[in-house]
Structure formats: C-alpha cells, structure tokens
Design a protein around this motif. Structure first.
Motif, PDB file in Angstrom:
ATOM      1  N   ASP A   1     -96.534  47.125 -22.460  1.00 57.24           N
ATOM      2  CA  ASP A   1     -96.103  46.130 -23.444  1.00 57.24           C
ATOM      3  C   ASP A   1     -94.830  45.418 -22.993  1.00 57.24           C
ATOM      4  OD1 ASP A   1     -98.170  46.664 -25.336  1.00 57.24           O
ATOM      5  OD2 ASP A   1     -97.075  48.429 -26.013  1.00 57.24           O
ATOM      6  N   ALA A   2     -93.894  46.168 -22.414  1.00 58.91           N
ATOM      7  CA  ALA A   2     -92.651  45.556 -21.924  1.00 58.91           C
ATOM      8  C   ALA A   2     -92.954  44.583 -20.794  1.00 58.91           C
ATOM      9  CB  ALA A   2     -91.675  46.633 -21.455  1.00 58.91           C
ATOM     10  N   PHE A   3     -93.828  44.996 -19.869  1.00 53.55           N
ATOM     11  CA  PHE A   3     -94.229  44.090 -18.797  1.00 53.55           C
ATOM     12  C   PHE A   3     -94.920  42.856 -19.368  1.00 53.55           C
ATOM     13  CE2 PHE A   3     -97.948  42.618 -16.447  1.00 53.55           C
ATOM     14  CZ  PHE A   3     -97.314  41.980 -15.381  1.00 53.55           C
ATOM     15  N   GLY A   4     -95.810  43.066 -20.344  1.00 55.12           N
ATOM     16  CA  GLY A   4     -96.535  41.935 -20.929  1.00 55.12           C
ATOM     17  C   GLY A   4     -95.608  40.920 -21.571  1.00 55.12           C
ATOM     18  N   MET A   5     -94.551  41.389 -22.226  1.00 52.39           N
ATOM     19  CA  MET A   5     -93.601  40.468 -22.839  1.00 52.39           C
ATOM     20  C   MET A   5     -92.828  39.720 -21.774  1.00 52.39           C
ATOM     21  SD  MET A   5     -92.767  39.358 -25.794  1.00 52.39           S
ATOM     22  CE  MET A   5     -92.016  37.753 -25.540  1.00 52.39           C
TER      23      MET A   5
ATOM     24  N   ILE B   1     -82.656  52.866 -16.408  1.00 53.47           N
ATOM     25  CA  ILE B   1     -83.816  52.856 -17.307  1.00 53.47           C
ATOM     26  C   ILE B   1     -85.019  53.485 -16.616  1.00 53.47           C
ATOM     27  CG2 ILE B   1     -85.458  51.404 -18.558  1.00 53.47           C
ATOM     28  CD1 ILE B   1     -83.174  49.371 -18.938  1.00 53.47           C
ATOM     29  N   ASP B   2     -85.327  53.017 -15.402  1.00 53.60           N
ATOM     30  CA  ASP B   2     -86.464  53.548 -14.642  1.00 53.60           C
ATOM     31  C   ASP B   2     -86.296  53.122 -13.186  1.00 53.60           C
ATOM     32  OD1 ASP B   2     -88.816  54.358 -13.513  1.00 53.60           O
ATOM     33  OD2 ASP B   2     -90.134  53.209 -14.821  1.00 53.60           O
ATOM     34  N   SER B   3     -85.858  54.043 -12.362  1.00 54.54           N
ATOM     35  CA  SER B   3     -85.580  53.711 -10.957  1.00 54.54           C
ATOM     36  C   SER B   3     -86.849  53.441 -10.160  1.00 54.54           C
ATOM     37  CB  SER B   3     -84.784  54.848 -10.299  1.00 54.54           C
ATOM     38  OG  SER B   3     -85.523  56.059 -10.327  1.00 54.54           O
ATOM     39  N   ASN B   4     -88.019  53.795 -10.724  1.00 52.48           N
ATOM     40  CA  ASN B   4     -89.290  53.570 -10.031  1.00 52.48           C
ATOM     41  C   ASN B   4     -90.148  52.513 -10.732  1.00 52.48           C
ATOM     42  OD1 ASN B   4     -88.921  55.649  -7.990  1.00 52.48           O
ATOM     43  ND2 ASN B   4     -89.222  57.120  -9.647  1.00 52.48           N
ATOM     44  N   ALA B   5     -89.517  51.625 -11.465  1.00 56.26           N
ATOM     45  CA  ALA B   5     -90.269  50.624 -12.233  1.00 56.26           C
ATOM     46  C   ALA B   5     -91.140  49.767 -11.321  1.00 56.26           C
ATOM     47  CB  ALA B   5     -89.291  49.739 -13.001  1.00 56.26           C
ATOM     48  N   SER B   6     -92.337  49.442 -11.795  1.00 60.91           N
ATOM     49  CA  SER B   6     -93.258  48.602 -11.051  1.00 60.91           C
ATOM     50  C   SER B   6     -94.298  48.041 -12.012  1.00 60.91           C
ATOM     51  CB  SER B   6     -93.950  49.394  -9.941  1.00 60.91           C
ATOM     52  OG  SER B   6     -94.745  50.432 -10.484  1.00 60.91           O
ATOM     53  N   TYR B   7     -95.199  47.228 -11.482  1.00 61.72           N
ATOM     54  CA  TYR B   7     -96.299  46.712 -12.290  1.00 61.72           C
ATOM     55  C   TYR B   7     -97.142  47.876 -12.824  1.00 61.72           C
ATOM     56  CZ  TYR B   7     -95.952  41.732 -10.967  1.00 61.72           C
ATOM     57  OH  TYR B   7     -95.567  40.424 -10.814  1.00 61.72           O
ATOM     58  N   PRO B   8     -97.836  47.675 -13.937  1.00 60.34           N
ATOM     59  CA  PRO B   8     -98.777  48.691 -14.407  1.00 60.34           C
ATOM     60  C   PRO B   8     -99.759  49.073 -13.299  1.00 60.34           C
ATOM     61  CG  PRO B   8     -98.477  47.021 -16.092  1.00 60.34           C
ATOM     62  CD  PRO B   8     -97.749  46.529 -14.873  1.00 60.34           C
ATOM     63  N   ALA B   9    -100.144  50.341 -13.257  1.00 58.10           N
ATOM     64  CA  ALA B   9    -100.972  50.860 -12.166  1.00 58.10           C
ATOM     65  C   ALA B   9    -102.272  50.085 -11.982  1.00 58.10           C
ATOM     66  CB  ALA B   9    -101.268  52.337 -12.407  1.00 58.10           C
ATOM     67  N   LEU B  10    -102.918  49.691 -13.072  1.00 54.22           N
ATOM     68  CA  LEU B  10    -104.190  48.979 -12.951  1.00 54.22           C
ATOM     69  C   LEU B  10    -104.004  47.614 -12.303  1.00 54.22           C
ATOM     70  CD1 LEU B  10    -105.970  49.938 -16.300  1.00 54.22           C
ATOM     71  CD2 LEU B  10    -106.563  50.680 -13.979  1.00 54.22           C
ATOM     72  N   LEU B  11    -102.898  46.945 -12.593  1.00 53.24           N
ATOM     73  CA  LEU B  11    -102.655  45.646 -11.973  1.00 53.24           C
ATOM     74  C   LEU B  11    -102.437  45.779 -10.471  1.00 53.24           C
ATOM     75  CD1 LEU B  11    -100.402  43.610 -14.440  1.00 53.24           C
ATOM     76  CD2 LEU B  11    -102.688  43.014 -13.624  1.00 53.24           C
ATOM     77  N   ARG B  12    -101.938  46.914 -10.037  1.00 50.90           N
ATOM     78  CA  ARG B  12    -101.702  47.100  -8.607  1.00 50.90           C
ATOM     79  C   ARG B  12    -103.007  47.273  -7.834  1.00 50.90           C
ATOM     80  NH1 ARG B  12     -97.595  50.619 -10.632  1.00 50.90           N
ATOM     81  NH2 ARG B  12     -98.581  52.463  -9.723  1.00 50.90           N
TER      82      ARG B  12
END
Length: 280
Positions: free
Chosen positions: A88-92, A151-162
């Motif tokens: 949801d955060a990525f989507g926004m 917040i998240d040192s490993n932040a990335s796109y959602p797994a399915l998008l990758r």
C-alpha cells in the motif's frame, strides 16, 4: 495522545510510533529538529491535506506523522504516512510519481528536486519539502537516507513486481492499484507495469487472489460483465471487455495475469504473459 502501533513485515515486528519515527530523524549540522510532532489518522487527515485524503485512504492509510527541521527562517517538513502494508505504501508513492523529478537510491525508490523528496520504505510513504530560498537538496537526501535506513534498510519493490519481465518495460511505471483497476470494482490489489512492443503501449498486470477460488470468483464477475459463457478454466483466456477491448489473460492457480491496451488493440504481448506466468 500517541498510541503504540505494531506492524508486521519482512518477517519481523517493528514499532512505528510517532515518537519513534521522530527519534529516527538523523542529526543534521546547522539544523534543529522541532519538538512538535503532529499526528493524523483517517478521520482527520482531511484537515491537513484536504482533497488528497481520499486517495491516501483508498491506499489503506493508517496514520501520518508530521515533523520538522528548522534553521533560522528555513524549515523542512516531513510527513511520514504509515499504510496497512508495504504494498500500500508503494502504491501510494507510485500514484504520485512525477516524470519531472530526479530518481534517487533511497528506500525502495525515491525522487526529488532542490526542495522536495519523496520515497517509500517498509509500510511508510515519506514526503519531504522545504520553502528555503536556497537549494536544500543535499540536506533532503541526507535526511531521507538516514530515515529510510531506520524504517527498512532492505526496502524494495513488492516481490511480485520484481518478477515482471524487463524487456520493453517503461522505466518507473510499476504500480499497485488497490481498487477499481480499468474501472472494474472486482479488479483490485493489482500489480502492473507499462510496456511497449513495436511502438504499441500496453500494461501487464497481475492479481494475487491468494487462492484459486478467489481468482475463479473474480473471473466469474468479469465474464458475467462481458456477457461471456462461464466456461473458463485454468490456462489461457481472452476476456471480451466491451469498455476496454479484448483482455488476453492467463489463470494460473492463485494468480490472474493479463494484458490491457488503452486503445483495445492486439499488441502482440502473449510472450510477456507467458514469461511472467512461468515465474509464478
């Protein structure tokens, strides 16, 4: 009143109270962090961002923490929007992308200019800006990197998008749509990216229904809307959408993959469907 909120993601439990977010702001030479922290929830977000609030709420917004750096008459405002999930955060964040901003390697993705910076990390979408007469771009980047890493040192796109194919993909077009994809209420929680094939534009989309029965339910609604016989089964499909043209699709277990072309034309994108399907 500040309420302790616990959110689970990436296999762990991380507290994200407004005071903890404030404590994660890095010290910046020449700037002081204001003691004042404002907190907004879905009931009063309209008081701060008015017309933009409905889209945040549609993206499962939970709480916004507003903080500030000060240096004389200059200031930097930070709004940290916590959502129900990292998707949801990525989507926004993706819904507010601008082609006129520079990209930065901060959080899962970031963009900004001399007076603004926007990024997502974990289940938080962060918006930062300043009205300083001089450029504060480097300061924004320093703050953004420090906060995103906490917040998240490993932040990335959602797994399915990758998993989406890279060939023909338009840069920075990945998105996550929580509801009403291409105008249909039954198409929700959609991962997508924009592509071009021989100059023809299309969107490759993916829905994770969590179970095959949920995908069957979605297809039943779609086929009913399209006035097609309910004779579909797992495998390759073509949905005759009278508003959006033919939608080539693949039903594979808990997943539905499809191709949407804005002009409704055949864009010859079956190989993109097959490639993504093979990865699921």
């Amino acid at each position: 009143m500040i309420i302790t909120l616990l959110c689970c993601y990436a296999g762990g439990v991380i507290a994200q109270t407004p005071q903890e977010l404030k404590s994660w702001l890095p010290a910046i030479s020449g700037w002081t962090i204001s003691e004042e922290v404002e907190v907004f929830n879905p009931d009063n977000l309209f008081d701060r961002i008015n017309g933009a609030a409905p889209l945040f709420i549609e993206n499962n917004f939970r709480e916004m923490t507003s903080m500030e750096y000060k240096r004389g008459n200059d200031y930097i405002t930070i709004q940290a929007y916590r959502h129900a999930s990292p998707e949801d955060a990525f989507g926004m964040y993706a819904s507010e992308r601008s082609s006129g901003l520079k990209q930065h390697a901060i959080g899962g993705e970031a963009q900004g200019d001399e007076g603004n910076l926007f990024f997502f990390a974990g289940d938080i979408y962060v918006k930062m800006w300043s009205r300083s007469e001089a450029s504060v771009e480097n300061t924004l980047l320093e703050i953004g990197k420090g906060l995103a890493n906490r917040i998240d040192s490993n932040a990335s796109y959602p797994a399915l998008l990758r998993l989406f194919p890279s060939e023909g993909k338009e840069p920075y077009t990945e998105a996550y749509i929580t509801a009403n994809y291409i105008g249909h209420e039954f198409l929700s929680h959609v991962y997508l990216a924009k592509y071009k094939n021989d100059g023809k534009a299309f969107q490759l989309f993916l829905i994770d229904g969590k179970t095959p029965d949920k995908i069957k339910e979605i297809l039943t609604q779609y086929y009913t809307f399209a006035r097609q016989p309910l004779e579909f089964q797992e495998g390759e499909l073509v949905i005759k959408d009278r508003y959006n043209g033919d939608i080539p699709a693949i039903w594979k277990g808990r997943y539905l993959i499809g191709i949407y072309s804005e002009n409704g034309n055949d864009v010859g994108a079956q190989k993109w469907l097959n490639e993504l399907g093979a990865k699921l």
